[in-house]
Design an enzyme around this catalytic site. Structure first.
Site, PDB file in Angstrom:
ATOM      1  N   TRP A  33       2.721   6.182   1.822  1.00  0.00           N
ATOM      2  CA  TRP A  33       2.440   6.508   0.399  1.00  0.00           C
ATOM      3  C   TRP A  33       2.199   8.048   0.566  1.00  0.00           C
ATOM      4  O   TRP A  33       1.426   8.160   0.742  1.00  0.00           O
ATOM      5  CB  TRP A  33       1.479   5.663  -0.548  1.00  0.00           C
ATOM      6  CG  TRP A  33       2.010   5.900  -1.813  1.00  0.00           C
ATOM      7  CD1 TRP A  33       2.678   5.354  -2.817  1.00  0.00           C
ATOM      8  CD2 TRP A  33       1.109   7.008  -2.802  1.00  0.00           C
ATOM      9  NE1 TRP A  33       2.359   5.943  -4.113  1.00  0.00           N
ATOM     10  CE2 TRP A  33       1.545   6.706  -3.728  1.00  0.00           C
ATOM     11  CE3 TRP A  33       0.234   7.863  -2.502  1.00  0.00           C
ATOM     12  CZ2 TRP A  33       1.148   7.655  -4.961  1.00  0.00           C
ATOM     13  CZ3 TRP A  33      -0.268   8.921  -3.413  1.00  0.00           C
ATOM     14  CH2 TRP A  33       0.140   8.469  -4.628  1.00  0.00           C
TER      15      TRP A  33
ATOM     16  N   ASN B 269      -4.922   6.827   6.935  1.00  0.00           N
ATOM     17  CA  ASN B 269      -4.718   6.627   5.644  1.00  0.00           C
ATOM     18  C   ASN B 269      -5.992   7.551   5.018  1.00  0.00           C
ATOM     19  O   ASN B 269      -7.004   7.196   5.403  1.00  0.00           O
ATOM     20  CB  ASN B 269      -4.949   5.206   5.499  1.00  0.00           C
ATOM     21  CG  ASN B 269      -5.105   4.730   3.911  1.00  0.00           C
ATOM     22  OD1 ASN B 269      -4.746   5.439   3.181  1.00  0.00           O
ATOM     23  ND2 ASN B 269      -5.881   3.690   3.445  1.00  0.00           N
TER      24      ASN B 269
ATOM     25  N   ARG C  62       0.996  -1.374  -0.047  1.00  0.00           N
ATOM     26  CA  ARG C  62      -0.066   0.156   0.026  1.00  0.00           C
ATOM     27  C   ARG C  62       0.738   1.058   0.209  1.00  0.00           C
ATOM     28  O   ARG C  62       0.214   2.527  -0.228  1.00  0.00           O
ATOM     29  CB  ARG C  62      -1.024  -0.132   1.329  1.00  0.00           C
ATOM     30  CG  ARG C  62      -1.763  -1.097   1.250  1.00  0.00           C
ATOM     31  CD  ARG C  62      -2.764  -1.067   2.558  1.00  0.00           C
ATOM     32  NE  ARG C  62      -3.550  -0.018   2.265  1.00  0.00           N
ATOM     33  CZ  ARG C  62      -4.913  -0.040   1.783  1.00  0.00           C
ATOM     34  NH1 ARG C  62      -5.051  -1.364   1.075  1.00  0.00           N
ATOM     35  NH2 ARG C  62      -5.664   0.755   1.630  1.00  0.00           N
TER      36      ARG C  62
ATOM     37  N   GLU D  19      -2.410  -3.743 -21.688  1.00  0.00           N
ATOM     38  CA  GLU D  19      -2.001  -4.325 -20.473  1.00  0.00           C
ATOM     39  C   GLU D  19      -0.565  -4.727 -20.717  1.00  0.00           C
ATOM     40  O   GLU D  19       0.205  -4.279 -19.299  1.00  0.00           O
ATOM     41  CB  GLU D  19      -3.028  -5.670 -20.049  1.00  0.00           C
ATOM     42  CG  GLU D  19      -2.540  -6.310 -18.574  1.00  0.00           C
ATOM     43  CD  GLU D  19      -2.776  -5.485 -17.607  1.00  0.00           C
ATOM     44  OE1 GLU D  19      -3.302  -4.435 -17.946  1.00  0.00           O
ATOM     45  OE2 GLU D  19      -2.624  -5.654 -16.407  1.00  0.00           O
TER      46      GLU D  19
ATOM     47  N   LYS E  14      -0.827  -0.346  -4.276  1.00  0.00           N
ATOM     48  CA  LYS E  14      -1.784  -1.115  -4.831  1.00  0.00           C
ATOM     49  C   LYS E  14      -2.975  -0.346  -5.116  1.00  0.00           C
ATOM     50  O   LYS E  14      -3.885  -0.712  -5.916  1.00  0.00           O
ATOM     51  CB  LYS E  14      -1.770  -2.463  -3.845  1.00  0.00           C
ATOM     52  CG  LYS E  14      -2.709  -3.446  -4.333  1.00  0.00           C
ATOM     53  CD  LYS E  14      -2.051  -4.284  -5.450  1.00  0.00           C
ATOM     54  CE  LYS E  14      -3.177  -5.334  -5.755  1.00  0.00           C
ATOM     55  NZ  LYS E  14      -2.424  -6.032  -6.965  1.00  0.00           N
TER      56      LYS E  14
ATOM     57  N   LYS F 100       2.039  -3.117 -17.785  1.00  0.00           N
ATOM     58  CA  LYS F 100       2.804  -4.219 -16.945  1.00  0.00           C
ATOM     59  C   LYS F 100       4.314  -3.610 -17.234  1.00  0.00           C
ATOM     60  O   LYS F 100       4.948  -3.390 -15.916  1.00  0.00           O
ATOM     61  CB  LYS F 100       2.736  -5.589 -17.234  1.00  0.00           C
ATOM     62  CG  LYS F 100       1.491  -6.223 -16.756  1.00  0.00           C
ATOM     63  CD  LYS F 100       1.132  -6.535 -15.376  1.00  0.00           C
ATOM     64  CE  LYS F 100       0.584  -5.138 -14.633  1.00  0.00           C
ATOM     65  NZ  LYS F 100      -0.740  -5.083 -14.578  1.00  0.00           N
TER      66      LYS F 100
ATOM     67  N   GLU G  66       5.306  -0.375 -15.430  1.00  0.00           N
ATOM     68  CA  GLU G  66       5.216  -0.137 -14.125  1.00  0.00           C
ATOM     69  C   GLU G  66       6.477  -0.812 -13.182  1.00  0.00           C
ATOM     70  O   GLU G  66       6.630  -0.522 -12.263  1.00  0.00           O
ATOM     71  CB  GLU G  66       3.794  -0.162 -13.500  1.00  0.00           C
ATOM     72  CG  GLU G  66       3.093  -1.796 -13.558  1.00  0.00           C
ATOM     73  CD  GLU G  66       1.654  -1.690 -12.954  1.00  0.00           C
ATOM     74  OE1 GLU G  66       1.413  -0.848 -12.115  1.00  0.00           O
ATOM     75  OE2 GLU G  66       0.907  -2.642 -13.457  1.00  0.00           O
TER      76      GLU G  66
HETATM   77  O1  M6R Z   1      -8.307  -1.723  -7.443  1.00  0.00           O
HETATM   78  P1  M6R Z   1      -8.383  -1.377  -8.737  1.00  0.00           P
HETATM   79  O2  M6R Z   1      -8.890  -2.340  -9.893  1.00  0.00           O
HETATM   80  O3  M6R Z   1      -9.665  -0.323  -8.662  1.00  0.00           O
HETATM   81  O4  M6R Z   1      -7.310  -0.358  -9.189  1.00  0.00           O
HETATM   82  C1  M6R Z   1      -7.031   0.022 -10.496  1.00  0.00           C
HETATM   83  C2  M6R Z   1      -5.621   0.613 -10.672  1.00  0.00           C
HETATM   84  O5  M6R Z   1      -5.244   1.242  -9.648  1.00  0.00           O
HETATM   85  C3  M6R Z   1      -4.654  -0.590 -10.984  1.00  0.00           C
HETATM   86  O6  M6R Z   1      -5.233  -1.619 -12.006  1.00  0.00           O
HETATM   87  C4  M6R Z   1      -3.311  -0.391 -11.437  1.00  0.00           C
HETATM   88  O7  M6R Z   1      -3.204   0.152 -12.758  1.00  0.00           O
HETATM   89  C5  M6R Z   1      -2.283  -1.512 -11.075  1.00  0.00           C
HETATM   90  N1  M6R Z   1      -1.129  -0.965 -10.666  1.00  0.00           N
HETATM   91  C6  M6R Z   1      -2.102  -2.183 -12.283  1.00  0.00           C
HETATM   92  O8  M6R Z   1      -0.956  -3.103 -12.199  1.00  0.00           O
END
Ligand code: M6R
Length: 608
Positions: A74, A100, A27, A481, A603, A485, A488
């Protein structure tokens, strides 16, 4: 965006806090800290950087005491530094707070507190809470917190301790997740379930606006106005092993390999003996489905890419027009959504602030909202009209992998159900598609055992600074996607395009240094994809083709070929995703990156 933990019970609090924070580090990992009541002292330790730094400090100088709170950050307000790390304390050093979320009116509160003589030492919004508790405290911590909460605008999950009440943690939430693990003679407050699983699978899901008084003996939950609340207790289905690496080098790799199981669990029980797709969560009669004029999908990041796959399937099978928007755009653009719209909100965590805001917007406009989420009891499950769960188990790696393919599986079921309810597909066609879909977990399992060729492809990417991902049809979201990936976790710039768009601009980028991934699985646009490969190769690019097993032709066109099992065109997004996930993983490892905790990311994005 941050992880918080609180512990009260017979154990040494720092052991539980550090263990819990380690499971919440996904997180945020800019800094970490704990505050523990040890006799008549409130001990605070904070360190910049990963939790390991705090762990080391505590090993050198252990803190005793069996009640405390901890935080992994964060950064939102104030740079990552020791002063800005949580827990924050009041002027007396007797009150400590972890938080948070974002206190939106913190600037006004800071001025007010400073004028009243409080000395604030950090740049954070959170520190105001500690000083406000100090200001309102008259011998009852819960009462003081209640008064403070009435002053706060924004979002919060809070855990607060006071030296005057050394057996109590007060916890509260609004728009940020918070649960309480209920143990025997001990209780643990946390942002997420993995932090409590070592001690209990019985979890109290605190709701927005609730305040909990947590002691070793029990938990008392009240609403903000003090009226008693009926706590919502959940028994968690998965155990600690599901939240640990289980022999894998990283969570991300483990989660990639867990996809067959996640897919099986998500698809389980979805086909009835009568040939009707089982989706009672939709809770709509055939007449209500017939009245749907449009579907609108909202989501962020990887979930948005799953939504792109769903758009193609719903339009192809149910013949309902589908709009799709990233949640942060949807909510601010006066969307055309009404009672004839089915809104599908996709969010793995169920806590993404923008998607939740989009859900609210859609509900206000009278739409029926279905959520697709992986987290039982998460915020979106309370705000949407219905919930379709993916059963992927906990995903700890920041980069979404198994939850993405599980989302596609769940959305494929939704598309089939809508098609069936609309009478847009014959019974035979639904049965044939279902048979194929139900077989995909086995195919993915075999595929995962046979992807050694990825290692060689990864070498082509290792030193690249930029890359392209191209696809057509269902290959477009897969390309997007794959690009997400790669950027990131490996920090290589990656762009994804519908392959047909390449000649309209992106082809200018092609040089021998830019590796290109082309999703070239078989289907009615296969030959066009091969032409696109030729075009980029003619300009010197090295191509990795993701192709269908048995395609002997493709090796003549691409330097590297990775094959996926043969499935029909509309169902190939899941198998085609596996190689791009593994490619990103292998490239990141070759570059020495931390794949589970990539820089600047967290996350779940619980702030706008
Ligand atoms: O929990 P969520 O599916 O709403 O999150 C959406 C995005 O923050 C999440 O998919 C993000 O892009 C990931 N880091 C992708 O790997």
């Amino acid at each position: 965006m941050c992880g918080i933990v609180g512990y009260v019970g017979p154990r040494r609090a720092t052991d539980v806090l550090i263990g819990g924070l380690a499971r919440l580090e996904y997180r945020g990992y800019d800094s970490a800290g704990v505050a523990v009541i040890d006799g008549d002292v409130l001990e605070v330790q904070r360190r910049v950087g990963k939790l390991a730094n705090l762990r080391e400090a505590i090993t050198v100088k252990p803190i005793e005491g069996s009640i405390g709170i901890g935080h992994t950050r964060w950064a939102t307000h104030g740079r990552p530094s020791e002063e800005n790390a949580h827990p924050h304390t009041d002027c007396s050093g007797r009150i400590a707070v972890v938080h948070n979320g974002i206190i939106e009116n913190y600037s006004d509160l800071r001025s007010e507190l400073a004028a009243a003589g409080h000395v604030l030492r950090s740049e954070t919004d959170t520190e105001t809470v500690a000083h406000l508790v100090e200001a309102y405290y008259e011998g009852d911590l819960v009462e003081a917190v209640r008064k403070v909460l009435a002053r706060l605008r924004g979002s919060y999950a809070l855990a607060i301790v006071h030296l005057d009440s050394p057996d109590e943690i007060v916890a509260a939430r609004r728009d940020s997740p918070l649960i309480i693990g209920l143990g025997e003679g001990e209780n643990i407050v946390a942002s997420d379930i993995p932090a409590v699983l070592e001690y209990t699978r019985k979890v109290l899901a605190l709701r927005d606006g609730q305040v909990a008084l947590v002691t070793a003996e029990g938990v008392t939950v009240t609403e903000l106005d003090g009226t008693p609340a009926e706590p919502e207790i959940i028994m968690v289905e998965w155990d600690l092993a599901a939240a640990e690496k289980g022999g894998y080098e990283d969570f991300m790799l483990k989660e990639i390999y867990e996809q067959p199981k996640a897919l099986r669990e998500t698809l389980r029980g979805r086909m009835g003996a009568d040939g009707v797709i089982q989706l009672s969560e939709l809770a709509m009669t055939p007449e209500q489905v017939a009245a749907i004029e449009r579907v609108t999908i909202i989501a962020c990041g990887t979930s948005y890419h799953a939504g792109l796959v769903a758009k193609q399937l719903i339009e192809a099978w149910a013949r309902i027009p589908v709009d799709i928007d990233v949640s942060s755009e949807f909510r601010y653009r006066d969307p055309i959504v009404d009672a004839r719209t089915l809104v599908v909100a996709i969010t793995q965590s169920g806590e993404t602030a923008d998607t939740l805001a989009g859900v609210r917007e859609a509900c206000e406009r009278g739409a029926k909202v279905m959520a697709v989420t992986n987290v039982v009891g998460s915020r979106v499950t309370r705000e949407a009209d219905g919930v379709i769960y993916t059963h992927a188990g906990p995903e700890i790696g920041v980069a979404a992998t198994k939850t993405f393919t599980a989302q596609i599986a769940a959305l494929t079921v939704l598309a089939l159900r809508l098609a069936q309810a609309k009478g847009a597909l014959s019974e035979e066609r639904v049965a044939a598609l279902w048979d194929e879909l139900a077989h995909i977990p086995d195919l993915v399992e075999a595929e995962l055992e046979d992807l050694g060729s990825i290692d060689e492809c990864a070498l082509a990417f290792k030193d690249a600074t930029s890359s392209l991902f191209l696809g057509r049809g269902s290959g477009v979201p897969v390309a997007m996607e794959g690009a997400l990936k790669l950027k990131e976790i490996s920090y290589i710039h990656a762009e994804a395009y519908a392959a047909g768009e390449m000649k309209h601009g992106p082809i200018a980028l092609i040089t021998p240094d830019i590796p290109v991934v082309v999703i070239a699985t078989q289907g009615h646009t296969y030959e066009k994809a091969v032409s696109n490969i030729q075009e980029v190769r003619a300009r010197g690019a090295q191509v990795v083709a993701v192709a269908t097993a048995g395609d002997d032709e493709i090796a003549h066109h691409a330097e590297y070929v990775v094959t996926i099992p043969r499935v029909s065109e509309q169902l190939c997004a899941i198998p085609a995703t596996i190689p791009v996930q593994l490619l990103a993983y292998r490239v990141a490892k070759l570059r020495g990156c931390n794949v589970d905790q990539p820089r600047n990311l967290a996350k779940s994005v619980t702030v706008e």
